[in-house]
Design an enzyme around this catalytic site. Structure first.
Site, PDB file in Angstrom:
ATOM      1  N   CYS A  78       3.047  -3.704  17.336  1.00 54.81           N
ATOM      2  CA  CYS A  78       2.530  -2.527  18.038  1.00 54.81           C
ATOM      3  C   CYS A  78       1.018  -2.676  18.201  1.00 54.81           C
ATOM      4  CB  CYS A  78       2.874  -1.256  17.280  1.00 54.81           C
ATOM      5  SG  CYS A  78       4.658  -1.066  17.004  1.00 54.81           S
ATOM      6  N   CYS A 137       3.927  -6.427   8.493  1.00 48.63           N
ATOM      7  CA  CYS A 137       4.957  -5.921   9.403  1.00 48.63           C
ATOM      8  C   CYS A 137       5.191  -6.944  10.512  1.00 48.63           C
ATOM      9  CB  CYS A 137       4.499  -4.594  10.017  1.00 48.63           C
ATOM     10  SG  CYS A 137       5.746  -3.819  11.084  1.00 48.63           S
ATOM     11  N   CYS A 175      -2.171   7.032   9.286  1.00 51.57           N
ATOM     12  CA  CYS A 175      -1.132   6.304  10.034  1.00 51.57           C
ATOM     13  C   CYS A 175      -1.727   5.102  10.744  1.00 51.57           C
ATOM     14  CB  CYS A 175      -0.513   7.179  11.118  1.00 51.57           C
ATOM     15  SG  CYS A 175       0.300   8.626  10.512  1.00 51.57           S
ATOM     16  N   GLU A 192       0.823  -1.212   0.000  1.00 56.94           N
ATOM     17  CA  GLU A 192       0.000   0.000   0.000  1.00 56.94           C
ATOM     18  C   GLU A 192       0.852   1.255   0.000  1.00 56.94           C
ATOM     19  OE1 GLU A 192      -2.375  -1.731   3.264  1.00 56.94           O
ATOM     20  OE2 GLU A 192      -4.016  -0.618   2.344  1.00 56.94           O
ATOM     21  N   CYS A 237      -1.606  -0.506  16.064  1.00 54.31           N
ATOM     22  CA  CYS A 237      -1.444  -0.394  14.609  1.00 54.31           C
ATOM     23  C   CYS A 237      -2.103  -1.563  13.889  1.00 54.31           C
ATOM     24  CB  CYS A 237       0.043  -0.345  14.258  1.00 54.31           C
ATOM     25  SG  CYS A 237       0.351  -0.200  12.489  1.00 54.31           S
ATOM     26  N   CYS A 286       3.698   8.486   0.844  1.00 53.26           N
ATOM     27  CA  CYS A 286       4.036   7.604   1.964  1.00 53.26           C
ATOM     28  C   CYS A 286       4.103   6.182   1.413  1.00 53.26           C
ATOM     29  CB  CYS A 286       2.947   7.727   3.032  1.00 53.26           C
ATOM     30  SG  CYS A 286       3.164   6.607   4.410  1.00 53.26           S
TER      31      CYS A 286
HETATM   32  N1  SAH Z   1       7.412   0.827  11.497  1.00 53.02           N
HETATM   33  C1  SAH Z   1       7.800   2.226  11.364  1.00 53.02           C
HETATM   34  C2  SAH Z   1       7.163   2.879  10.155  1.00 53.02           C
HETATM   35  C3  SAH Z   1       5.660   3.071  10.235  1.00 53.02           C
HETATM   36  S1  SAH Z   1       5.365   4.746  10.531  1.00 53.02           S
HETATM   37  C4  SAH Z   1       7.479   2.949  12.652  1.00 53.02           C
HETATM   38  O1  SAH Z   1       6.852   2.378  13.516  1.00 53.02           O
HETATM   39  O2  SAH Z   1       7.903   4.102  12.805  1.00 53.02           O
HETATM   40  C5  SAH Z   1       3.713   4.714  11.065  1.00 53.02           C
HETATM   41  C6  SAH Z   1       3.468   5.677  12.180  1.00 53.02           C
HETATM   42  O3  SAH Z   1       2.090   5.616  12.532  1.00 53.02           O
HETATM   43  C7  SAH Z   1       4.256   5.335  13.442  1.00 53.02           C
HETATM   44  O4  SAH Z   1       4.723   6.514  14.027  1.00 53.02           O
HETATM   45  C8  SAH Z   1       3.177   4.707  14.337  1.00 53.02           C
HETATM   46  O5  SAH Z   1       3.484   4.884  15.702  1.00 53.02           O
HETATM   47  C9  SAH Z   1       1.949   5.447  13.925  1.00 53.02           C
HETATM   48  N2  SAH Z   1       0.718   4.697  14.128  1.00 53.02           N
HETATM   49  C10 SAH Z   1       0.545   3.367  14.103  1.00 53.02           C
HETATM   50  N3  SAH Z   1      -0.738   3.053  14.311  1.00 53.02           N
HETATM   51  C11 SAH Z   1      -1.400   4.209  14.467  1.00 53.02           C
HETATM   52  C12 SAH Z   1      -2.750   4.547  14.675  1.00 53.02           C
HETATM   53  N4  SAH Z   1      -3.682   3.599  14.758  1.00 53.02           N
HETATM   54  N5  SAH Z   1      -3.075   5.841  14.777  1.00 53.02           N
HETATM   55  C13 SAH Z   1      -2.136   6.808  14.648  1.00 53.02           C
HETATM   56  N6  SAH Z   1      -0.845   6.552  14.431  1.00 53.02           N
HETATM   57  C14 SAH Z   1      -0.465   5.271  14.336  1.00 53.02           C
END
Ligand code: SAH
Length: 356
Positions: A108, A104, A335, A84, A111, A97
């Site tokens: 987390c 992944c 995100c 994506e 996410c 992006c």
């Molecule tokens: N794996 C890397 C790259 C992904 S960046 C990383 O974790 O940095 C994606 C960003 O979105 C990260 O900062 C993550 O903390 C944030 N993120 C993940 N799930 C989210 C959500 N449900 N709402 C808002 N931000 C989120």
């Protein structure tokens, strides 16, 4: 392939080196996605290329357009895995992006991508192709990008676990004879792969760095981001401190902090976060990202007044903080929402925008 690799490749096929440069320009500057379209190449050579190589491997399955103009592309690799990419129109400069992995491996808890697990790390070609597809769709095939493009490695996957692909892709994209998107226009986000943060610091012409923090204490971060058990906050911030030495005069790095209602958004946690960053005296800013909810994530976004209070506390302690506006939430493009969803959260609004 880089320009040099392509040149070597055509030489192996007993063709002159300039053919390599020609193909590189066709792929990376004219953004063509098949050899057949390269009509300035002799027909026989095109046939030979088709036998030995492929000009593109991703296919676009669907495109979703948000009511805010954000576009999400759901693509498939040659082996059928989802990829994506999100195009985010902005006032000053548009941002793409991209994903570094299909799925992944990190878990987390906030996410949606985590729910896919790791399917596979993408190749450099699959990374570059995402950008080409998004640029062609947004501006027209091979058309100039009116104001340049920013790239963020903030899609699916952990870019620091796709390090070789990522670095090669950045090298290809920075070529002035191709996309010419230099590393200074790129930000790589990591959940905190400490050895790679240190390695990135040593690379000349490196991209900018962002670190996903999500919690001010190990106890909470272990729960939200299990990678913290491997590299806890002290180690992570020590690596950041070392990275700081590679910053340019006006450069800062960024901490991303997803705001989860009643989980990590209390005033006390803002003070803990400010103290943590101040104790390491880091030249950083904090981006507060309101949580983007999605089934089956067990969180709600923080209330706007909470976010404001959190920001004020950080600022009162000298930490620069910014609240990010979510983009493309209605089409699962924001995100943490990339999980190969085949629907929009708000199908009617998305459809109306597509018609308009
Ligand atoms: N794996 C890397 C790259 C992904 S960046 C990383 O974790 O940095 C994606 C960003 O979105 C990260 O900062 C993550 O903390 C944030 N993120 C993940 N799930 C989210 C959500 N449900 N709402 C808002 N931000 C989120």
């Amino acid at each position: 392939m880089t320009q040099a690799e392509l040149t070597a490749f055509v030489e192996e096929m007993n063709e002159p080196p300039y053919r390599g440069r020609q193909i590189f320009g066709a792929l990376q500057q004219r953004r063509l996605r098949s050899f057949d379209e390269m009509t300035d190449l002799p027909k026989e050579f095109r046939a030979k290329l088709n036998e030995h190589a492929t000009a593109s491997t991703l296919t676009v399955e669907s495109r979703y357009i948000s009511e805010d103009g954000t576009r999400r592309y759901l693509m498939k690799t040659h082996d059928g895995l989802p990829v994506e990419t999100v195009f985010i129109p902005e006032e000053r400069r548009d941002t793409i992006c991209f994903s570094s992995q299909s799925g992944c491996p990190l878990q987390c808890s906030f996410c949606l991508t985590a729910k896919l697990g790791l399917l596979r790390t993408l190749t450099a070609g699959e990374i570059v192709e995402q950008i080409i597809i998004a640029l062609n769709d947004a501006y027209g095939e091979g058309q100039r990008t009116p104001r340049g493009t920013n790239l963020v490695a903030m899609g699916a996957g952990e870019p620091m676990l796709a390090f070789d692909s990522l670095m090669k892709a950045l090298k290809i994209m920075s070529d002035p004879k191709g996309l010419h998107i230099v590393s200074n226009r790129v930000t790589v986000s990591t959940a905190g792969i400490v050895p790679r943060i240190r390695e990135l610091a040593t690379i000349e012409d490196r991209p900018h760095l962002a670190i996903s923090l999500a919690a001010p204490t190990d106890e909470l971060r272990n729960e939200l981001m299990p990678i913290n058990k491997k590299w806890p906050l002290e180690e992570l911030l020590a690596a950041c401190k070392e990275f700081e030495r590679s910053l340019k005069p006006n450069e800062r790095f960024t901490f991303e902090y997803v705001m989860l209602d009643a989980v990590n958004d209390a005033d006390e946690q803002a003070r803990q976060l400010a103290n943590l960053l101040n104790r390491h005296a880091l030249r950083a800013k904090v981006n507060l990202i309101p949580h983007n909810p999605a089934d089956p994530l067990p969180y709600r976004p923080s209330k706007p007044e909470r976010v404001e209070s959190f920001k004020r506390i950080l600022e009162s302690k000298g930490v620069h903080a910014f609240v990010r506006r979510p983009r493309g939430r209605d089409i699962y493009a924001a995100c943490g929402q990339l999980a190969a969803r085949r629907t929009a959260a708000n199908p009617i609004a998305a459809m109306l925008h597509q018609l308009a």
